[in-house]
Scaffold this motif. Structure first.
Motif, short mmCIF file in Angstrom:
data_model
loop_
_atom_site.label_atom_id
_atom_site.label_comp_id
_atom_site.label_asym_id
_atom_site.label_seq_id
_atom_site.Cartn_x
_atom_site.Cartn_y
_atom_site.Cartn_z
N ILE A 1 -0.56 12.96 1.38
CA ILE A 1 -1.16 13.38 2.64
C ILE A 1 -2.62 12.92 2.70
CG2 ILE A 1 -1.90 15.38 3.99
CD1 ILE A 1 0.59 16.84 3.00
N ILE A 2 -3.32 13.07 1.58
CA ILE A 2 -4.72 12.64 1.52
C ILE A 2 -4.82 11.13 1.71
CG2 ILE A 2 -6.77 12.51 0.05
CD1 ILE A 2 -5.78 15.07 -1.32
N THR A 3 -3.96 10.38 1.00
CA THR A 3 -3.97 8.91 1.10
C THR A 3 -3.64 8.45 2.51
OG1 THR A 3 -3.20 8.81 -1.21
CG2 THR A 3 -3.05 6.79 0.10
N PHE B 1 0.82 -1.22 0.00
CA PHE B 1 0.00 0.00 0.00
C PHE B 1 0.85 1.26 0.00
CE2 PHE B 1 -3.01 -3.14 1.64
CZ PHE B 1 -4.12 -2.87 0.85
N ILE B 2 2.01 1.20 -0.67
CA ILE B 2 2.87 2.37 -0.80
C ILE B 2 2.57 3.05 -2.13
CG2 ILE B 2 5.24 3.23 -0.90
CD1 ILE B 2 6.09 0.73 0.64
N PRO B 3 2.04 4.27 -2.12
CA PRO B 3 1.75 4.96 -3.39
C PRO B 3 3.03 5.23 -4.17
CG PRO B 3 0.67 6.04 -1.54
CD PRO B 3 1.67 5.08 -0.96
N SER B 4 3.03 4.92 -5.43
CA SER B 4 4.21 5.16 -6.26
C SER B 4 4.25 6.59 -6.78
CB SER B 4 4.21 4.19 -7.45
OG SER B 4 3.04 4.39 -8.23
N GLY B 5 3.17 7.32 -6.60
CA GLY B 5 3.06 8.68 -7.08
C GLY B 5 1.64 9.14 -6.90
N GLY B 6 1.30 10.27 -7.56
CA GLY B 6 -0.05 10.76 -7.45
C GLY B 6 -1.07 9.77 -7.96
N ALA B 7 -0.82 9.23 -9.16
CA ALA B 7 -1.72 8.23 -9.72
C ALA B 7 -1.73 6.97 -8.85
CB ALA B 7 -1.31 7.88 -11.15
N GLY B 8 -0.54 6.63 -8.32
CA GLY B 8 -0.46 5.47 -7.44
C GLY B 8 -1.26 5.66 -6.17
N ILE C 1 -5.99 6.09 4.95
CA ILE C 1 -5.58 4.70 5.21
C ILE C 1 -4.72 4.57 6.47
CG2 ILE C 1 -4.37 2.68 4.27
CD1 ILE C 1 -5.08 3.62 1.49
N ASP C 2 -3.54 5.17 6.46
CA ASP C 2 -2.62 5.02 7.59
C ASP C 2 -1.55 6.09 7.46
OD1 ASP C 2 -0.79 4.32 9.52
OD2 ASP C 2 -0.79 2.19 9.03
N TRP C 3 -1.30 6.82 8.56
CA TRP C 3 -0.32 7.91 8.50
C TRP C 3 1.10 7.43 8.25
CZ3 TRP C 3 -1.10 12.71 7.45
CH2 TRP C 3 -2.33 13.29 7.74
N GLN C 4 1.37 6.15 8.54
CA GLN C 4 2.71 5.62 8.25
C GLN C 4 2.99 5.65 6.76
OE1 GLN C 4 4.44 2.12 10.38
NE2 GLN C 4 4.40 1.16 8.36
N ILE C 5 1.92 5.60 5.96
CA ILE C 5 2.08 5.60 4.51
C ILE C 5 2.78 6.85 4.03
CG2 ILE C 5 0.79 5.76 2.33
CD1 ILE C 5 -1.23 3.84 3.48
N ILE C 6 2.49 7.98 4.65
CA ILE C 6 3.06 9.23 4.17
C ILE C 6 4.58 9.24 4.30
CG2 ILE C 6 2.92 10.56 6.32
CD1 ILE C 6 2.09 12.95 4.61
N ILE C 7 5.09 8.61 5.38
CA ILE C 7 6.54 8.53 5.54
C ILE C 7 7.14 7.66 4.44
CG2 ILE C 7 8.39 7.77 7.07
CD1 ILE C 7 6.50 8.29 9.43
N GLN C 8 6.52 6.50 4.22
CA GLN C 8 7.01 5.60 3.18
C GLN C 8 6.88 6.23 1.79
OE1 GLN C 8 4.43 2.34 4.09
NE2 GLN C 8 5.81 1.45 5.61
#
Length: 218
Positions: free
Chosen positions: A171-173, A42-49, A177-184
């Motif tokens: 930030i929105i994602t 669940f790590i976004p690769s970019g905006g589209a990701g 989902i999970d704030w840890q995602i933003i760091i990753q």
């Protein structure tokens, strides 16, 4: 006259073959990074990701289909600002990327047990794939189209633009989902866009062996 026209047609064909061969390579590398290392965590690769992860999270939409829908929706901008050639190349690239994501996500699993190792490896592959696409004047899709438009009209390196636009989407994602995602996601963007910024301007010798293999020169 006919011989001259034949030579011109042959030259155009060779250029298109070289361009789309590299587009395929870039798209497959990008799809490999997304399908094996980033999206499963669940790590976004970019905006589209980021939007892709959200569609999968909300509606359980297959990652490949969600990615293609998000990316293709941005093609109107490519047609208007970058011309039909770049838009067609972008559509081809995002289609190949989506197919690659589906294949890699189904048939391959990461060999690593740590999400942070997946993050590092995925970011390197992602940046390499995006850089190959951008060097051909083809967007990697999504907000990459906006970055390419800005690079064309404002002469700003697309790697920097990608980082700031994608940051807002992360930030929105992360909020949903999970704030840890933003760091990753930020680490992923910093690594991948740094690679994009370097590979976008690096000079590649035309006579190199790798270049010859990729571009089918004899």
């Amino acid at each position: 006259m006919k011989r001259k026209d034949d030579r011109q047609a042959s030259g155009i064909f060779r250029r298109l073959r070289r361009k789309y061969s590299l587009v395929i390579v870039g798209a497959i590398i990008q799809g490999f990074a997304m399908g094996v290392f980033l999206f499963p965590n669940f790590i976004p690769s970019g905006g589209a990701g980021g939007f892709t992860v959200l569609l999968n999270y909300w509606f359980h939409m297959p990652l490949s289909i969600a990615l293609w829908l998000v990316n293709s929706s941005m093609l109107l901008f490519a047609f208007h600002y970058l011309g039909s050639g770049s838009a067609i190349g972008t559509l081809f690239g995002i289609t190949m990327t989506s197919i690659s994501v589906n294949i890699f996500n189904v048939y391959l699993e990461t060999p690593f047990s740590s999400v942070w190792v997946d993050l590092l490896v995925g970011s390197v592959f992602l940046g390499t794939g995006i850089a190959i696409l951008l060097r051909q004047g083809v967007s990697n899709g999504g907000v990459g189209i906006i970055a390419l438009i800005i690079a064309k009209y404002k002469n700003i390196n697309p790697g920097k633009t990608l980082f700031w636009i994608n940051g807002l989407i992360f930030i929105i994602t992360a909020y949903i989902i999970d704030w840890q995602i933003i760091i990753q996601a930020i680490i992923c963007q910093w690594l991948s866009t740094t690679i994009v910024s370097w590979l976008y301007v690096v000079s590649i010798p035309r006579k190199s062996l790798i270049f010859n293999l990729i571009w089918f020169k004899k």
